[in-house]
Write a protein that holds these residues in place. Structure first.
Motif, PDB file in Angstrom:
ATOM      1  N   ASP B 222       0.809  -1.226   0.000  1.00 35.68           N
ATOM      2  CA  ASP B 222       0.000   0.000   0.000  1.00 35.68           C
ATOM      3  C   ASP B 222       0.838   1.270   0.000  1.00 35.68           C
ATOM      4  O   ASP B 222       0.481   2.257  -0.638  1.00 35.68           O
ATOM      5  N   TYR B 223       1.969   1.247   0.718  1.00 35.39           N
ATOM      6  CA  TYR B 223       2.718   2.497   0.840  1.00 35.39           C
ATOM      7  C   TYR B 223       3.293   2.927  -0.505  1.00 35.39           C
ATOM      8  O   TYR B 223       3.550   4.105  -0.730  1.00 35.39           O
ATOM      9  N   ARG B 225       1.690   2.608  -3.352  1.00 29.31           N
ATOM     10  CA  ARG B 225       0.576   3.319  -3.990  1.00 29.31           C
ATOM     11  C   ARG B 225       0.494   4.744  -3.438  1.00 29.31           C
ATOM     12  O   ARG B 225       0.282   5.693  -4.191  1.00 29.31           O
ATOM     13  N   THR B 226       0.685   4.879  -2.119  1.00 29.02           N
ATOM     14  CA  THR B 226       0.669   6.224  -1.525  1.00 29.02           C
ATOM     15  C   THR B 226       1.766   7.094  -2.148  1.00 29.02           C
ATOM     16  O   THR B 226       1.520   8.250  -2.479  1.00 29.02           O
ATOM     17  N   ARG B 228       3.108   6.836  -5.065  1.00 27.08           N
ATOM     18  CA  ARG B 228       2.741   7.220  -6.432  1.00 27.08           C
ATOM     19  C   ARG B 228       1.669   8.309  -6.395  1.00 27.08           C
ATOM     20  O   ARG B 228       1.676   9.221  -7.218  1.00 27.08           O
ATOM     21  N   ALA B 229       0.749   8.194  -5.437  1.00 24.36           N
ATOM     22  CA  ALA B 229      -0.329   9.178  -5.359  1.00 24.36           C
ATOM     23  C   ALA B 229       0.199  10.555  -5.008  1.00 24.36           C
ATOM     24  O   ALA B 229      -0.488  11.552  -5.183  1.00 24.36           O
ATOM     25  N   LYS B 230       1.433  10.616  -4.476  1.00 22.38           N
ATOM     26  CA  LYS B 230       2.040  11.922  -4.203  1.00 22.38           C
ATOM     27  C   LYS B 230       2.617  12.531  -5.470  1.00 22.38           C
ATOM     28  O   LYS B 230       3.116  13.651  -5.444  1.00 22.38           O
ATOM     29  N   GLY B 231       2.629  11.758  -6.566  1.00 25.38           N
ATOM     30  CA  GLY B 231       3.166  12.268  -7.808  1.00 25.38           C
ATOM     31  C   GLY B 231       4.642  11.998  -7.984  1.00 25.38           C
ATOM     32  O   GLY B 231       5.286  12.592  -8.840  1.00 25.38           O
ATOM     33  N   LEU B 232       5.187  11.087  -7.162  1.00 22.74           N
ATOM     34  CA  LEU B 232       6.607  10.778  -7.292  1.00 22.74           C
ATOM     35  C   LEU B 232       6.829   9.948  -8.550  1.00 22.74           C
ATOM     36  O   LEU B 232       5.966   9.188  -8.970  1.00 22.74           O
ATOM     37  N   SER B 233       8.024  10.110  -9.146  1.00 22.29           N
ATOM     38  CA  SER B 233       8.305   9.359 -10.367  1.00 22.29           C
ATOM     39  C   SER B 233       8.646   7.918  -9.989  1.00 22.29           C
ATOM     40  O   SER B 233       9.007   7.620  -8.856  1.00 22.29           O
ATOM     41  N   ARG B 240      13.757   5.075  -3.523  1.00 17.03           N
ATOM     42  CA  ARG B 240      13.590   5.589  -2.180  1.00 17.03           C
ATOM     43  C   ARG B 240      12.700   4.690  -1.329  1.00 17.03           C
ATOM     44  O   ARG B 240      12.997   4.425  -0.181  1.00 17.03           O
ATOM     45  N   HIS B 241      11.626   4.225  -1.924  1.00 15.46           N
ATOM     46  CA  HIS B 241      10.648   3.486  -1.125  1.00 15.46           C
ATOM     47  C   HIS B 241      10.869   1.981  -1.191  1.00 15.46           C
ATOM     48  O   HIS B 241      11.035   1.331  -0.172  1.00 15.46           O
ATOM     49  N   LYS B 244      14.569   0.701  -0.218  1.00 15.23           N
ATOM     50  CA  LYS B 244      14.872   0.847   1.192  1.00 15.23           C
ATOM     51  C   LYS B 244      14.206  -0.254   2.032  1.00 15.23           C
ATOM     52  O   LYS B 244      14.791  -0.766   2.974  1.00 15.23           O
ATOM     53  N   ASN B 245      12.992  -0.613   1.657  1.00 16.36           N
ATOM     54  CA  ASN B 245      12.323  -1.679   2.399  1.00 16.36           C
ATOM     55  C   ASN B 245      12.881  -3.052   2.049  1.00 16.36           C
ATOM     56  O   ASN B 245      13.030  -3.898   2.915  1.00 16.36           O
TER      57      ASN B 245
END
Lengths: 663, 325
Positions: B222-223, B225-226, B228-233, B240-241, B244-245
């Motif tokens: 889910d995170y 999707r969050t 992407r919903a911020k408009g990150l490329s 970054r996301h 890192k996980n």
């Protein structure tokens, strides 16, 4: 800003999943600036897919095949991916259902909000942190300077959802899409979040597309509403007339299947059948197989979404035809005074404590007092509703009664036997008399066993039916009794829908002929119309077999429908208990009052400024001194801080633990 | 968290003792010094005297656990268990059956082993993560599908094939580097290039496929999707996301093998004639030099336990959910 200025216009939006499933099928919507538009529907109706299509964030395999969407002058579906990224988080913000999993666990919340700030609101280095703090203050995060460097797991669910909102607001959006924003939260926290959204909308003038399955949330917050069914919008219009007189038979049935106290003693209306499969063509009205009004015309001719009056539109040939009257089936005498009857189950000072172990040697340094001295009485043939928010210990009460967790202290008297004193075979023999139904019917059944084996397992364990054929026969009878066809015993749980699975779980519980069934949130994972079926079934079984229920839930409306008595739990203790009517109509304990006021009512006329109970449920490992509720209580005084109030019986027979309640 | 680490270290102690007893049982009880002597002295006519002197030279003439003939503490200390097994705890490995000091040999031979193992690990990690991220970027396309097929093919080929094929192609046909051998100092490089490259290639299949699974598992969360919903490329989302996980399981998987790098690779070192600990072990097995084999078995076990300990500790460092609770 002009109130009627259209912000988002969607025409004929169609989205397919995996090439064939028409998840969204020709949806038209208009959202005006500054308004709250609710998209209402049950699970799988396509409401989330509509939102994800607008954001162009469909899961893999999802594709928009037709339609147009204009945000102001911007054609959303025609933008390049790069232009779309400017819109996402910029002009449209989005928040999701599960704040627990929707934040990245390894980044601080400050970093996650800062990302959105840097992306859409570029400012030099230090300004970013200030803007993040500003956003955290905007969503009322206490002590933002400290919280900004914390990780998501250090925050409560409500706080996480606030962080999500702060991130979505970073780009100063014109439209906020909120996909079931409060479904995973407790009612008092839901009230806080809904109130916050309203306040933010007032301050920023953004429009909100609120996706929800909860009629109460719609009534409480929305200006206009659209009802979705099987990928289509079946009805749309302003909230007031919609709640006054819903037009589409599906909307009308939804209202009738909502449990509440007026419907007590009557059967809840249910929507028979199932949503048609979305991967097939629909040559007729999609609702007609389940519709009580369906006529020949409905099977021949697909209705269009047509204007009903100036403001409303409906997709039905007969929106004005009245629904057939549902018979009021009176239940057995429910007025018998509970205290006169010998209780089937009585707990005395039931305690379940979990040790907290710390240090190199894992020494016990304290206890989580999950259940801390609880007295419950359930007479034969009656239902006690145990109500409370998540983490208050209500599930542990159920497990403590069943001896699935051995209580730390107190007694559980069942039919004059103290269950806590039983061990080994003695206990096992009694297990058949108390059964449990869990919240998630899927994960509580072994996926590798057929439903016949699942239902029979308890009978075999209790040595009730040695003969294989007789056993199978009995399983069939039980399945038929809960409304599952007997010839399905060789199927596996995944072949059934959520409601059917819960019926199978009920049959499994009934198999060993229990006297008491503990229902632990039995309808929380189900849609409203399915919930109605399960509640009806439970009520029927009670009447027919004289069962007693301990109905554990956070759903006040279900309790008001099914329970004879209710006990309200807060942080391991019962704060108020008594007859359901009296408690729900006239709550006395400040927590009960706040809890009931937080439940959104499916009636926009009753819309009120949602009272917000401040703060979160404290940790049961270190409950506040004195009355556990005093830090959140509007009436707390010095005496509340010093000592936990004793239980008092009021003149109307209810028990309450509060210094402020006058008799 | 300190308490957690201390507890982990305490857990390691009984495991070490168990490993020590197990090696003792394997090398001195199942295979008695008598057998060892016979095996060594070979098919020649063996006299009791020859066996006794062979055992005496190597200190195998003592009783196993309890020396009734000795004085005081000697009853315990003048035994095979004390001399040969307990001293392993102090990393005193004694002499090999051919009379060399094992401790000295190990300290000499671990460097060539590390010279291969460390570059293979680092380059392999970088290559595998890069490939896995690329495949994750092209997920659910034909690139993804065929990459996975290629990975499975690479995994299915024996490492012997890579070694022999590499030696044939690079050394025999192209004459780029020597087939095998080793040298000290900077001139060792020409001997190391080929084994390192082959080590990396041999690990690509399994590594890339595993990392791809980790990335895809994270990408569907889910995170993401969050984000992407911020408009990150997609690039930011992946690096970054997701990275890192996914680095949490990757790192802990790497940390567990770190200590084992010392013991080198049995096959690679033998084939390339690298005088590391891997070839040391193989030679000892061939020569039936049980003192060396015993030392290496114990060392390997200790390093593995150390690896597990480091994994537990690294986990607390990289995952804030563990670190802060």
């Amino acid at each position: 800003m002009a109130d009627d200025e259209i912000l988002l216009e969607v025409e004929g939006l169609s989205t397919r999943l995996g090439g064939t499933v028409k998840a969204v099928d020709g949806v038209d919507l208009t959202i005006r600036r500054g308004e709250t538009f609710a998209l209402l529907g049950e699970s799988g109706c396509g409401k989330s897919m509509t939102a994800l299509s607008l954001m162009r964030l469909l899961p893999s395999g999802g594709r928009i095949i037709a339609g147009a969407a204009r945000l102001g002058e911007t054609p959303l579906l025609k933008l390049s991916e790069q232009q779309m990224r400017e819109v996402r988080g910029g002009r449209i913000g989005m928040i999701f259902q599960e704040p627990m999993t929707s934040l990245n666990p390894v980044l601080t919340i400050g970093d996650q909000i800062a990302e959105a700030v840097r992306r859409h609101d570029p400012r030099p280095g230090k300004g970013v942190r200030e803007r993040v703090l500003e956003l955290l203050k905007l969503v009322h995060i206490p002590a933002p300077e400290q919280r900004i460097d914390e990780y998501p797991h250090q925050l409560s669910g409500g706080m996480k959802q606030r962080v999500m909102i702060a991130g979505a607001l970073a780009g100063r959006p014109d439209l906020l899409i909120a996909d079931e924003p409060t479904t995973a939260l407790d009612v008092t926290i839901q009230a806080q979040v809904l109130r916050l959204l309203k306040e933010l909308q007032h301050e920023t003038g953004m429009a909100i597309l609120l996706i929800t399955h909860d009629l109460g949330v719609v009534a409480e917050t929305a200006d206009r509403v659209a009802v979705m069914y099987a990928g289509e919008i079946v009805e749309t219009g302003p909230v007031a007339p919609f709640f006054g007189q819903p037009l589409h038979p599906y909307s009308r049935k939804l209202f009738q299947s909502l449990p509440n106290k007026e419907k007590r003693g009557n059967r809840l209306d249910v929507i028979e059948g199932m949503v048609p499969p979305l991967d097939q063509p629909h040559p007729r009205c999609r609702f007609s197989p389940r519709c009580p009004l369906a006529e020949g015309r409905c099977d021949r001719e697909t209705p269009q979404l047509a204007a009903h009056d100036e403001q409303r539109a409906v997709r039905c040939h007969f929106p004005d035809k009245p629904l057939p009257h549902i018979d009021a089936v009176p239940k057995g005498a429910s007025g018998a005074t509970a205290s006169a009857i010998q209780p089937l189950l009585a707990t005395h000072d039931l305690q379940v404590h979990f040790p907290i172990r710390k240090g190199i040697l894992k020494r016990t340094v304290g206890h989580v007092r999950a259940v801390d001295g609880i007295d419950l009485r359930i007479p034969t043939g009656r239902t006690l509703g145990l109500v409370g928010e998540s983490g208050c210990g209500k599930t542990t009460v159920g497990k403590g009664i069943l001896q699935l967790i051995r209580p730390t202290g107190g007694r559980v008297m069942f039919d004059d036997t103290d269950l806590t004193a039983l061990t080994g075979n003695d206990l096992r023999r009694r297990r058949g008399e108390i059964q449990i139904i869990f919240q998630d019917p899927f994960s509580s059944m072994n996926p590798r066993m057929t439903i016949g084996d699942i239902v029979a397992e308890g009978m075999v364990a209790q040595g009730m039916e040695k003969n294989r054929l007789a056993c199978e026969q009995r399983v069939k009878v039980l399945l038929e009794k809960v409304g599952i066809r007997g010839d399905t015993i060789h199927r596996y749980p995944h072949e059934f829908s959520g409601g059917q699975r819960q019926r199978i779980c009920i049959a499994r519980a009934l198999a060993v002929e229990p006297k008491l069934i503990i229902c632990d949130e039995p309808t929380s994972a189900l849609d409203v119309s399915v919930q109605a079926q399960i509640l009806n079934l439970l009520a029927d079984l009670q009447q027919e077999m004289g069962l007693s229920y301990l109905f554990i839930t956070h759903n006040i409306s279900a309790v008001s429908y099914i329970a004879h008595e209710v006990a309200v739990m807060y942080l391991g203790r019962i704060v108020e208990s008594g007859a359901t009517d009296r408690i729900l109509e006239n709550p006395r304990h400040p927590y009960t009052r706040a809890l009931l006021a937080s439940v959104p009512q499916a009636d926009p006329a009753a819309r009120h400024t949602i009272p917000a109970l401040p703060g979160d449920l404290p940790s049961p490992a270190s409950p506040p001194d004195g009355c556990h509720f005093h830090p959140r209580c509007p009436d707390a005084g010095d005496d509340c801080r010093r000592r936990y109030p004793d239980s008092r019986e009021l003149a109307d027979g209810r028990m309450v633990k509060c210094y402020r309640v006058e008799d | 968290m300190t308490a957690y680490i201390i507890r982990r270290i305490l857990y390691a102690i009984p495991i070490l003792i168990g490993v020590n007893i197990l090696t003792f049982l394997l090398f001195f009880v199942l295979n008695s010094p008598e057998d060892m002597a016979r095996m060594h002295l070979g098919e020649k006519r063996v006299t009791e005297g020859a066996i006794a002197s062979w055992k005496a030279e190597r200190g195998y003439d003592m009783p196993l656990l309890y020396n009734a003939g000795a004085e005081g503490l000697g009853k315990i200390s003048e035994t095979i268990f004390f001399e040969k097994s307990l001293k392993l705890f102090r990393f005193e490995f004694g002499s090999s059956d051919s009379g060399r000091d094992i401790g000295h040999d190990i300290s000499q031979r671990m460097w060539p082993s590390l010279a291969i193992a460390v570059p293979v690990l680092i380059i392999g990690l970088a290559v595998n993560i890069t490939f896995a991220l690329l495949i994750a970027f092209f997920r659910a396309t034909y690139i993804d599908l065929w990459s996975v097929v290629l990975c499975v093919v690479l995994m299915s080929i024996s490492s012997l094939f890579y070694i022999i094929g590499g030696q044939y192609l690079v050394s025999k046909l192209l004459h780029l580097v020597p087939i095998s051998g080793y040298d000290t100092g900077i001139s060792a490089i020409k001997f190391l290039v080929l084994p390192v490259i082959i080590g990396v290639i041999g690990g690509i299949g399994a590594g890339t496929r595993w990392y791809r699974t980790l990335f895809l598992e994270e990408i569907n969360k889910d995170y993401v999707r969050t984000a992407r919903a911020k408009g990150l490329s997609e690039r930011v989302v992946l690096f970054r996301h997701v990275l890192k996980n996914a680095m949490i399981p990757i790192l802990t998987g790497v940390v567990v093998v770190l200590p084992l790098l010392f013991t080198g690779s049995l096959i690679t070192e033998s084939f390339f004639g690298i005088p590391g600990l891997g070839s040391y072990t193989i030679d000892a097995i061939n020569n039936q030099d049980f003192a060396i084999v015993r030392a290496m078995v114990f060392l390997g076990s200790v390093l593995y336990i150390l690896g597990l300990l480091l994994t537990d500790i690294s986990y607390t460092l990289v995952d804030p959910r563990v670190r802060l609770s």
